[in-house]
Write a protein that holds these residues in place. Structure first.
Motif, PDB file in Angstrom:
ATOM      1  N   ALA A   1       0.813  -1.247   0.209  1.00  0.00           N
ATOM      2  CA  ALA A   1       0.341  -0.027  -0.084  1.00  0.00           C
ATOM      3  C   ALA A   1       1.099   1.191   0.046  1.00  0.00           C
ATOM      4  O   ALA A   1       1.662   1.245   0.766  1.00  0.00           O
ATOM      5  CB  ALA A   1      -0.947   0.048   1.355  1.00  0.00           C
ATOM      6  N   ARG A   2       0.489   1.978  -0.894  1.00  0.00           N
ATOM      7  CA  ARG A   2       1.229   3.437  -1.267  1.00  0.00           C
ATOM      8  C   ARG A   2       0.612   4.660  -0.347  1.00  0.00           C
ATOM      9  O   ARG A   2      -0.643   4.657  -0.771  1.00  0.00           O
ATOM     10  CB  ARG A   2       1.711   3.750  -2.488  1.00  0.00           C
ATOM     11  N   LEU A   3       1.041   5.262   0.137  1.00  0.00           N
ATOM     12  CA  LEU A   3       0.471   6.395   1.161  1.00  0.00           C
ATOM     13  C   LEU A   3       1.255   7.764   0.502  1.00  0.00           C
ATOM     14  O   LEU A   3       2.396   7.804   1.026  1.00  0.00           O
ATOM     15  CB  LEU A   3       0.458   6.299   2.738  1.00  0.00           C
ATOM     16  N   HIS A   4       0.628   8.516  -0.098  1.00  0.00           N
ATOM     17  CA  HIS A   4       1.260   9.797  -0.738  1.00  0.00           C
ATOM     18  C   HIS A   4       0.700  10.817  -0.090  1.00  0.00           C
ATOM     19  O   HIS A   4      -0.579  11.206   0.041  1.00  0.00           O
ATOM     20  CB  HIS A   4       0.954   9.877  -2.239  1.00  0.00           C
ATOM     21  N   PHE A   5       1.541  11.645   0.453  1.00  0.00           N
ATOM     22  CA  PHE A   5       1.162  13.033   1.404  1.00  0.00           C
ATOM     23  C   PHE A   5       1.664  13.930   0.624  1.00  0.00           C
ATOM     24  O   PHE A   5       2.581  14.185   0.032  1.00  0.00           O
ATOM     25  CB  PHE A   5       1.877  13.025   2.691  1.00  0.00           C
ATOM     26  N   ARG A   6       0.888  15.061   0.711  1.00  0.00           N
ATOM     27  CA  ARG A   6       1.188  16.289   0.074  1.00  0.00           C
ATOM     28  C   ARG A   6       0.713  17.595   1.469  1.00  0.00           C
ATOM     29  O   ARG A   6      -0.452  17.655   1.598  1.00  0.00           O
ATOM     30  CB  ARG A   6       0.320  16.699  -1.081  1.00  0.00           C
ATOM     31  N   CYS A   7       1.584  18.528   1.428  1.00  0.00           N
ATOM     32  CA  CYS A   7       1.104  19.502   2.199  1.00  0.00           C
ATOM     33  C   CYS A   7       1.479  20.919   1.684  1.00  0.00           C
ATOM     34  O   CYS A   7       2.767  21.022   1.129  1.00  0.00           O
ATOM     35  CB  CYS A   7       1.925  19.621   3.551  1.00  0.00           C
ATOM     36  N   GLU A   8       0.548  21.657   1.489  1.00  0.00           N
ATOM     37  CA  GLU A   8       0.841  23.070   0.813  1.00  0.00           C
ATOM     38  C   GLU A   8       0.353  23.956   1.915  1.00  0.00           C
ATOM     39  O   GLU A   8      -0.413  24.228   2.821  1.00  0.00           O
ATOM     40  CB  GLU A   8      -0.524  23.296  -0.248  1.00  0.00           C
ATOM     41  N   LEU A   9       1.230  25.079   1.740  1.00  0.00           N
ATOM     42  CA  LEU A   9       1.288  26.307   2.585  1.00  0.00           C
ATOM     43  C   LEU A   9       0.830  27.360   1.681  1.00  0.00           C
ATOM     44  O   LEU A   9       1.276  27.675   0.574  1.00  0.00           O
ATOM     45  CB  LEU A   9       2.545  26.665   2.923  1.00  0.00           C
ATOM     46  N   TRP A  10      -0.416  27.796   2.120  1.00  0.00           N
ATOM     47  CA  TRP A  10      -1.043  29.102   1.502  1.00  0.00           C
ATOM     48  C   TRP A  10      -1.210  30.138   2.039  1.00  0.00           C
ATOM     49  O   TRP A  10      -1.369  30.289   3.354  1.00  0.00           O
ATOM     50  CB  TRP A  10      -2.491  28.472   1.099  1.00  0.00           C
ATOM     51  N   ARG A  11      -0.896  31.513   1.524  1.00  0.00           N
ATOM     52  CA  ARG A  11      -0.870  32.615   1.945  1.00  0.00           C
ATOM     53  C   ARG A  11      -2.396  33.399   2.011  1.00  0.00           C
ATOM     54  O   ARG A  11      -2.604  33.299   0.768  1.00  0.00           O
ATOM     55  CB  ARG A  11       0.050  33.567   1.592  1.00  0.00           C
ATOM     56  N   ASN A  12      -3.038  33.886   2.864  1.00  0.00           N
ATOM     57  CA  ASN A  12      -4.321  34.587   2.675  1.00  0.00           C
ATOM     58  C   ASN A  12      -4.093  35.897   2.124  1.00  0.00           C
ATOM     59  O   ASN A  12      -3.365  36.927   2.928  1.00  0.00           O
ATOM     60  CB  ASN A  12      -5.102  34.549   4.122  1.00  0.00           C
ATOM     61  N   GLU A  13      -4.805  36.118   1.092  1.00  0.00           N
ATOM     62  CA  GLU A  13      -4.598  37.633   0.314  1.00  0.00           C
ATOM     63  C   GLU A  13      -6.018  38.045   0.325  1.00  0.00           C
ATOM     64  O   GLU A  13      -7.104  37.155   0.401  1.00  0.00           O
ATOM     65  CB  GLU A  13      -4.069  37.267  -0.838  1.00  0.00           C
ATOM     66  N   ARG A  14      -6.161  39.280   0.014  1.00  0.00           N
ATOM     67  CA  ARG A  14      -7.454  39.859   0.158  1.00  0.00           C
ATOM     68  C   ARG A  14      -8.558  39.399  -1.038  1.00  0.00           C
ATOM     69  O   ARG A  14      -9.556  39.251  -0.758  1.00  0.00           O
ATOM     70  CB  ARG A  14      -7.294  41.332   0.108  1.00  0.00           C
ATOM     71  N   LEU A  15      -7.658  39.387  -2.220  1.00  0.00           N
ATOM     72  CA  LEU A  15      -8.436  39.050  -3.491  1.00  0.00           C
ATOM     73  C   LEU A  15      -8.399  37.563  -3.766  1.00  0.00           C
ATOM     74  O   LEU A  15      -9.194  36.766  -4.122  1.00  0.00           O
ATOM     75  CB  LEU A  15      -8.114  39.884  -4.505  1.00  0.00           C
ATOM     76  N   ASN A  16      -7.077  36.991  -3.368  1.00  0.00           N
ATOM     77  CA  ASN A  16      -6.648  35.613  -3.793  1.00  0.00           C
ATOM     78  C   ASN A  16      -5.886  34.933  -2.910  1.00  0.00           C
ATOM     79  O   ASN A  16      -4.920  35.750  -2.692  1.00  0.00           O
ATOM     80  CB  ASN A  16      -6.218  35.706  -5.349  1.00  0.00           C
ATOM     81  N   ASN A  17      -5.960  33.793  -2.547  1.00  0.00           N
ATOM     82  CA  ASN A  17      -4.904  33.012  -1.947  1.00  0.00           C
ATOM     83  C   ASN A  17      -3.804  32.505  -2.767  1.00  0.00           C
ATOM     84  O   ASN A  17      -4.042  32.182  -3.912  1.00  0.00           O
ATOM     85  CB  ASN A  17      -5.477  31.914  -0.955  1.00  0.00           C
ATOM     86  N   THR A  18      -2.681  32.632  -2.340  1.00  0.00           N
ATOM     87  CA  THR A  18      -1.409  32.207  -2.884  1.00  0.00           C
ATOM     88  C   THR A  18      -0.912  31.080  -2.418  1.00  0.00           C
ATOM     89  O   THR A  18      -0.710  31.061  -1.214  1.00  0.00           O
ATOM     90  CB  THR A  18      -0.516  33.391  -3.038  1.00  0.00           C
ATOM     91  N   VAL A  56       5.197  20.404  -0.014  1.00  0.00           N
ATOM     92  CA  VAL A  56       5.880  19.394   0.468  1.00  0.00           C
ATOM     93  C   VAL A  56       5.461  18.041   0.078  1.00  0.00           C
ATOM     94  O   VAL A  56       4.190  17.832   0.424  1.00  0.00           O
ATOM     95  CB  VAL A  56       6.411  19.419   1.756  1.00  0.00           C
ATOM     96  N   GLU A  57       6.030  17.063  -0.490  1.00  0.00           N
ATOM     97  CA  GLU A  57       5.428  15.744  -0.780  1.00  0.00           C
ATOM     98  C   GLU A  57       6.390  14.606  -0.084  1.00  0.00           C
ATOM     99  O   GLU A  57       7.617  14.912  -0.350  1.00  0.00           O
ATOM    100  CB  GLU A  57       5.179  15.487  -2.237  1.00  0.00           C
ATOM    101  N   TRP A  58       5.928  13.486   0.113  1.00  0.00           N
ATOM    102  CA  TRP A  58       6.568  12.293   0.398  1.00  0.00           C
ATOM    103  C   TRP A  58       5.605  11.297   0.615  1.00  0.00           C
ATOM    104  O   TRP A  58       4.355  11.311   0.517  1.00  0.00           O
ATOM    105  CB  TRP A  58       7.097  12.482   1.967  1.00  0.00           C
ATOM    106  N   ASP A  59       6.253   9.996   0.559  1.00  0.00           N
ATOM    107  CA  ASP A  59       5.407   8.722   0.607  1.00  0.00           C
ATOM    108  C   ASP A  59       5.719   7.821   1.875  1.00  0.00           C
ATOM    109  O   ASP A  59       6.810   7.824   2.223  1.00  0.00           O
ATOM    110  CB  ASP A  59       5.761   7.968  -0.752  1.00  0.00           C
ATOM    111  N   MET A  60       4.906   7.010   1.912  1.00  0.00           N
ATOM    112  CA  MET A  60       5.018   5.957   2.993  1.00  0.00           C
ATOM    113  C   MET A  60       4.521   4.820   2.209  1.00  0.00           C
ATOM    114  O   MET A  60       3.532   4.756   1.542  1.00  0.00           O
ATOM    115  CB  MET A  60       4.140   6.165   4.161  1.00  0.00           C
TER     116      MET A  60
END
Length: 227
Positions: free
Chosen positions: A77-94, A99-103
């Protein structure tokens, strides 16, 4: 010593798994409800953005009887993790960083042990060997903390995390075995050989059995201010 799983042995394991899975589906015994499967993400207790990132912990994601039957019959069984850091903006988040890794969880049929690997880039590290699937899952659920990406002090951010779980096919199984012996680079990013007709047929059965080719979990943190 690494276990060499031949094509004949893998195919025999595959057919055994199909038989067990079919028996499960045809059983008149009602299935027991599984625990709430989810992905948890926890922010550090102190200053966010100081280098210490969030911790991740999957919960009950390998707890189904069907998935454990496949594991016991030689299908990793492959477990694929992805973590995204988003910045809150007034009109649009960026999107600020990702970061990605697997177990990888596999059953060593020679030694009758469940093995858990962490895969970062092209490097796999075996984290432990266990007698039961329950012990392997308990280990897998230990929080794993990543480093915090650079942030602008005073800005508002949040983390979005996802986990995709899939049972690897026969061609994947052979590739994983060769990779763990150091013969080839890992093939865990979705690039697969087409496989034989029987493999495709059986994999279709697995897809139907598991409710989809992948099980997907997603979660977000609350917004926070970088310090």
């Amino acid at each position: 010593m690494s276990t060499v799983i031949t094509r004949r042995h893998a195919l025999r394991s595959l057919m055994t798994a199909v038989t067990l899975a079919a028996a499960t589906l045809c059983s008149a015994t009602p299935m027991v409800a599984q625990p709430d499967a989810r992905l948890e993400i926890v922010l550090p207790a102190h200053a966010v953005g100081s280098g210490e990132g969030p911790a991740f912990a999957p919960r009950s994601v390998l707890a189904t009887r069907e998935l454990r039957d496949l594991l016991r019959n030689g299908f990793p069984a492959r477990l694929h993790f992805r973590c995204e850091l988003w910045r809150n903006e007034r009109l649009n988040n960026t999107l600020n960083a990702a970061v990605e890794w697997d177990m990888l969880v596999r059953f060593d049929q020679l030694n009758k042990k469940f093995e858990v690997y962490r895969v970062v880039g092209d490097r796999a590290t075996r984290l432990g060997r266990f007698d039961t699937a329950e012990e392997a899952e308990a280990f897998l659920e230990r929080p794993y903390r990543i480093q915090s990406p650079p942030m602008k002090r005073g800005a508002s951010y949040y983390y979005d995390a996802s986990l995709d779980i899939e049972v690897l096919s026969l061609s994947d199984l052979e590739e994983v075995e060769r990779w763990l012996r150091g013969e080839v680079r890992p093939a865990l990013r979705g690039d697969r050989n087409p496989g034989t007709a029987v493999t495709r047929t059986v994999r279709t059965f697995f897809v139907r059995l598991l409710g989809g080719e992948r099980r997907h979990y997603q979660t977000q943190t609350r917004p926070f201010t970088a310090q």
